[in-house]
Design an enzyme around this catalytic site. Structure first.
Site, PDB file in Angstrom:
ATOM      1  N   ASP A   1       0.810  -1.225   0.000  1.00  0.00           N
ATOM      2  CA  ASP A   1       0.000   0.000   0.000  1.00  0.00           C
ATOM      3  C   ASP A   1       0.840   1.271   0.000  1.00  0.00           C
ATOM      4  OD1 ASP A   1      -2.245  -1.647   0.102  1.00  0.00           O
ATOM      5  OD2 ASP A   1      -2.229  -1.677   2.287  1.00  0.00           O
TER       6      ASP A   1
ATOM      7  N   LYS B   1       1.785   2.086  -5.132  1.00  0.00           N
ATOM      8  CA  LYS B   1       2.313   1.516  -6.383  1.00  0.00           C
ATOM      9  C   LYS B   1       1.395   1.833  -7.555  1.00  0.00           C
ATOM     10  CE  LYS B   1       2.276  -2.500  -4.361  1.00  0.00           C
ATOM     11  NZ  LYS B   1       2.034  -2.159  -2.945  1.00  0.00           N
TER      12      LYS B   1
ATOM     13  N   GLY C   1      -4.578  -4.334  -3.805  1.00  0.00           N
ATOM     14  CA  GLY C   1      -5.557  -3.290  -4.111  1.00  0.00           C
ATOM     15  C   GLY C   1      -4.752  -2.074  -4.518  1.00  0.00           C
ATOM     16  N   HIS C   2      -4.684  -1.822  -5.814  1.00  0.00           N
ATOM     17  CA  HIS C   2      -3.874  -0.713  -6.322  1.00  0.00           C
ATOM     18  C   HIS C   2      -4.803   0.403  -6.793  1.00  0.00           C
ATOM     19  CE1 HIS C   2      -0.244  -3.599  -7.166  1.00  0.00           C
ATOM     20  NE2 HIS C   2      -0.668  -3.611  -5.924  1.00  0.00           N
TER      21      HIS C   2
ATOM     22  N   GLN D   1       1.904  -6.114  -3.253  1.00  0.00           N
ATOM     23  CA  GLN D   1       2.370  -6.180  -1.851  1.00  0.00           C
ATOM     24  C   GLN D   1       3.669  -5.376  -1.671  1.00  0.00           C
ATOM     25  OE1 GLN D   1       1.328  -9.579  -3.252  1.00  0.00           O
ATOM     26  NE2 GLN D   1      -0.603  -8.637  -2.739  1.00  0.00           N
TER      27      GLN D   1
HETATM   28  P1  GDP Z   1      -0.801   0.300  -3.575  1.00  0.00           P
HETATM   29  O1  GDP Z   1      -1.399  -0.984  -3.104  1.00  0.00           O
HETATM   30  O2  GDP Z   1       0.664   0.365  -3.306  1.00  0.00           O
HETATM   31  O3  GDP Z   1      -1.128   0.613  -5.008  1.00  0.00           O
HETATM   32  O4  GDP Z   1      -1.446   1.450  -2.679  1.00  0.00           O
HETATM   33  P2  GDP Z   1      -3.009   1.584  -2.297  1.00  0.00           P
HETATM   34  O5  GDP Z   1      -3.771   2.001  -3.498  1.00  0.00           O
HETATM   35  O6  GDP Z   1      -3.486   0.375  -1.581  1.00  0.00           O
HETATM   36  O7  GDP Z   1      -2.947   2.713  -1.190  1.00  0.00           O
HETATM   37  C1  GDP Z   1      -2.450   3.990  -1.457  1.00  0.00           C
HETATM   38  C2  GDP Z   1      -3.555   5.018  -1.161  1.00  0.00           C
HETATM   39  O8  GDP Z   1      -2.987   6.298  -1.067  1.00  0.00           O
HETATM   40  C3  GDP Z   1      -4.588   5.110  -2.248  1.00  0.00           C
HETATM   41  O9  GDP Z   1      -5.820   5.473  -1.685  1.00  0.00           O
HETATM   42  C4  GDP Z   1      -4.069   6.236  -3.141  1.00  0.00           C
HETATM   43  O10 GDP Z   1      -5.081   6.904  -3.862  1.00  0.00           O
HETATM   44  C5  GDP Z   1      -3.469   7.143  -2.103  1.00  0.00           C
HETATM   45  N1  GDP Z   1      -2.308   7.926  -2.536  1.00  0.00           N
HETATM   46  C6  GDP Z   1      -1.296   7.561  -3.384  1.00  0.00           C
HETATM   47  N2  GDP Z   1      -0.361   8.524  -3.425  1.00  0.00           N
HETATM   48  C7  GDP Z   1      -0.780   9.509  -2.593  1.00  0.00           C
HETATM   49  C8  GDP Z   1      -0.227  10.763  -2.180  1.00  0.00           C
HETATM   50  O11 GDP Z   1       0.864  11.169  -2.556  1.00  0.00           O
HETATM   51  N3  GDP Z   1      -0.950  11.487  -1.272  1.00  0.00           N
HETATM   52  C9  GDP Z   1      -2.145  11.067  -0.780  1.00  0.00           C
HETATM   53  N4  GDP Z   1      -2.779  11.855   0.087  1.00  0.00           N
HETATM   54  N5  GDP Z   1      -2.690   9.894  -1.158  1.00  0.00           N
HETATM   55  C10 GDP Z   1      -2.018   9.125  -2.030  1.00  0.00           C
HETATM   56  P1  IMO Z   2      -0.965  -4.247  -2.224  1.00  0.00           P
HETATM   57  O1  IMO Z   2      -0.514  -4.832  -3.533  1.00  0.00           O
HETATM   58  C1  IMO Z   2      -0.978  -4.606   2.118  1.00  0.00           C
HETATM   59  C2  IMO Z   2      -1.028  -8.699   3.717  1.00  0.00           C
HETATM   60  C3  IMO Z   2      -2.268  -9.156   4.462  1.00  0.00           C
HETATM   61  C4  IMO Z   2      -1.642 -10.132   5.456  1.00  0.00           C
HETATM   62  C5  IMO Z   2      -0.541 -10.794   4.621  1.00  0.00           C
HETATM   63  C6  IMO Z   2      -0.935 -12.126   4.008  1.00  0.00           C
HETATM   64  O2  IMO Z   2      -2.244  -3.493  -2.294  1.00  0.00           O
HETATM   65  O3  IMO Z   2       0.139  -3.484  -1.584  1.00  0.00           O
HETATM   66  P2  IMO Z   2      -2.493 -12.795   1.956  1.00  0.00           P
HETATM   67  O4  IMO Z   2      -3.942 -12.525   1.700  1.00  0.00           O
HETATM   68  O5  IMO Z   2      -1.587 -12.254   0.924  1.00  0.00           O
HETATM   69  O6  IMO Z   2      -2.213 -14.235   2.246  1.00  0.00           O
HETATM   70  O7  IMO Z   2      -2.175 -12.009   3.336  1.00  0.00           O
HETATM   71  O8  IMO Z   2      -0.229  -9.866   3.592  1.00  0.00           O
HETATM   72  N1  IMO Z   2      -1.293  -8.184   2.355  1.00  0.00           N
HETATM   73  C7  IMO Z   2      -1.224  -6.884   2.019  1.00  0.00           C
HETATM   74  N2  IMO Z   2      -1.006  -5.790   2.777  1.00  0.00           N
HETATM   75  N3  IMO Z   2      -1.131  -4.481   0.778  1.00  0.00           N
HETATM   76  C8  IMO Z   2      -1.311  -5.585   0.004  1.00  0.00           C
HETATM   77  O9  IMO Z   2      -1.305  -5.535  -1.332  1.00  0.00           O
HETATM   78  C9  IMO Z   2      -1.416  -6.846   0.630  1.00  0.00           C
HETATM   79  N4  IMO Z   2      -1.620  -8.114   0.172  1.00  0.00           N
HETATM   80  C10 IMO Z   2      -1.523  -8.910   1.240  1.00  0.00           C
HETATM   81  O10 IMO Z   2      -2.911  -8.075   5.112  1.00  0.00           O
HETATM   82  O11 IMO Z   2      -1.026  -9.418   6.501  1.00  0.00           O
HETATM   83 MG    MG Z   3      -2.916  -1.631  -1.819  1.00  0.00          MG
END
Ligand code: GDP
Ligand code: IMO
Ligand code: MG
Length: 423
Positions: free
Chosen positions: A13, A16, A40-41, A222
């Site tokens: 998270d 990415k 969840g991207h 991840q």
């Molecule tokens: P990922 O799994 O690495 O793609 O990240 P996620 O999408 O799960 O979580 C990142 C969250 O932060 C999302 O809700 C994005 O929209 C948000 N986000 C990404 N970059 C920024 C930033 O620079 N500032 C803020 N405030 N939010 C951001």
């Molecule tokens: P993105 O790509 C954050 C965590 C779960 C748990 C562990 C194992 O959005 O960054 P799993 O379901 O993979 O067997 O769970 O890994 N986890 C993540 N945490 N971002 C993710 O993906 C994750 N995918 C799995 O919360 O601790």
């Molecule tokens: Mg994510």
């Protein structure tokens, strides 16, 4: 390029999705190499927010071909609903999505087993998407692959054997009721028509593209600290998000890779169980969660929050070979008077500068912090590195230096235009 790997350098998270979408403008192909719908991207375009679980984050650029590589575990129902959602939003997928014939399938029993195991005392805090059990079957050599969907008779035969075995496990070990073999067979036989147009030998496709000098982004899911080999085992996911996983997960040689970009959030978060040295269980942690809207994009769970951990991040930079970094969510720190970065750990009376991956050491270390002055200004409209307040530049420079990397991108908001290119 030719291959640029984008890797999450913390516990996932990191943002990415945002960075890959932004960099895809100057690429031809975006390829996911591991994980499944546990990811969840998030990509924000204007005021619209899209959350991708399986489809690579380059899909919003019409010129990009998206690849789901052999290292990904695919839940066909999740994939088909993601395709439908994007098409409903007016995004054309046809001819732009290629799915590896060798990728393994997530079956209903994988999700079921994941959930049951999470009810025992060995909880990992998984996403419940069946990831671990699907990778178990892959390593056991009993997994069912995408290509198997295309041969109905063989699929029925393989599924029957698998489900009979799973039924033994469910009834004898977990005291559960049996799975319905016929219902699962007919559900999965339906996917062949829907998925057929996307299935191909994606390794062959990528190797051809590389010969044609196409620019490929390998998108990790991840984060490195969730890597099954290099993360905080057993509190990890079941694949290799680290850069090494990109080659095995896509079927491309390491010699094709010419840059590795690490994505780090300006502070730390973690979802699920496991050690988290800089976790803040106080008001400051709550403040980071509220301002940063730190709730899981896949499960909606509250993310644990803490200060930036440079010991963990440096470890991540070293095992991934990260040369440049993108620091995201810097804007979230804009109201803090004071910020902290963990620069070393204290363990049994000694200073530790390297990251111990064993859970026992990690739960007994005390983080040692360096304090930084906050900038207390909104960064949401900052466009250049020079415009950043001195305190923010100082904070960013410390992160890059402590990681032994070069600062390349700074993200100051979720949208594409809230991005600063440093060099
Ligand atoms: P990922 O799994 O690495 O793609 O990240 P996620 O999408 O799960 O979580 C990142 C969250 O932060 C999302 O809700 C994005 O929209 C948000 N986000 C990404 N970059 C920024 C930033 O620079 N500032 C803020 N405030 N939010 C951001
Ligand atoms: P993105 O790509 C954050 C965590 C779960 C748990 C562990 C194992 O959005 O960054 P799993 O379901 O993979 O067997 O769970 O890994 N986890 C993540 N945490 N971002 C993710 O993906 C994750 N995918 C799995 O919360 O601790
Ligand atoms: Mg994510």
């Amino acid at each position: 390029m030719p291959v640029q790997i984008i890797v999450g350098a913390q516990w996932g998270d990191e943002g990415k999705g945002k960075v890959v979408d932004m960099l895809a403008e100057r690429a031809d192909i975006v390829a996911r190499y591991q994980g499944g719908a546990n990811a969840g991207h998030t990509v924000c375009i204007g005021d619209k927010e899209y959350v991708l679980h399986l489809i690579p984050s380059g899909i919003f650029h019409p010129h990009i071909t998206c690849v789901i590589g052999n290292g990904v575990v695919i839940d066909p129902s999740a994939l088909m609903s993601e395709v439908a959602q994007l098409e409903n939003a007016g995004i054309n997928i046809s001819g732009r999505l290629l799915v590896s014939h060798n990728a393994h399938l997530i079956m209903p029993y994988h999700k079921h087993l994941d959930t049951i195991r999470e009810q025992t005392s060995n909880r990992i805090g998984t996403t419940g998407r069946g990831i671990g059990p699907a990778y178990i079957d892959k390593a056991m050599r009993i997994g069912i692959r995408i290509v198997d969907l295309l041969d109905r008779d063989l699929l029925a035969k393989k599924l029957k054997t698998n489900i009979e075995e799973k039924n033994q496990l469910l009834t004898k070990v977990y005291g559960e009721t049996k799975l319905d073999v016929d219902a699962i067979i007919s559900e999965y036989q339906e996917f062949d028509k829907k998925i057929d147009e996307y299935v191909t030998d994606t390794s062959l496709f990528l190797r051809g593209a590389l010969k044609d000098e196409k620019r490929v982004i390998a998108e990790g899911a991840q984060g490195a600290l969730l890597d099954v080999d290099h993360g905080t085992y057993p509190f990890v996911t079941s694949s290799n998000p680290t850069s090494g996983g990109a080659c095995t997960g896509l079927g491309i040689p390491p010699t094709a890779v010419n840059s590795i970009v690490g994505i780090v959030k300006a502070y730390s978060t973690r979802v699920g169980n496991g050690p988290f040295p800089t976790e803040l269980l106080d008001e400051t942690g709550e403040r980071l969660r509220t301002i940063g809207q730190e709730y899981g994009a896949t499960t909606g769970r509250a993310r644990r929050c803490g200060w930036f951990d440079a010991v963990a991040a440096r470890y991540s930079a070293e095992i991934n070979g990260i040369e440049t970094i993108a620091v995201t969510k810097l804007d979230v720190l804009g109201t803090f008077e004071e910020l902290r970065i963990c620069t070393s750990y204290e363990y049994k009376g000694k200073r530790l500068k390297t990251f111990p991956t064993d859970v026992s050491s990690l739960t007994h270390i005390t983080p040692v912090y360096e304090t930084f002055e906050g900038w207390q200004t909104s960064l949401l409209h900052t466009k250049t590195h020079n415009e950043l307040p001195t305190q923010a530049r100082h904070y960013l420079a410390a992160i890059a230096e402590l990681m032994g990397t070069r600062l390349w991108i700074v993200s100051v908001g979720p949208r594409r235009d809230q991005t600063i290119m440093v060099s």
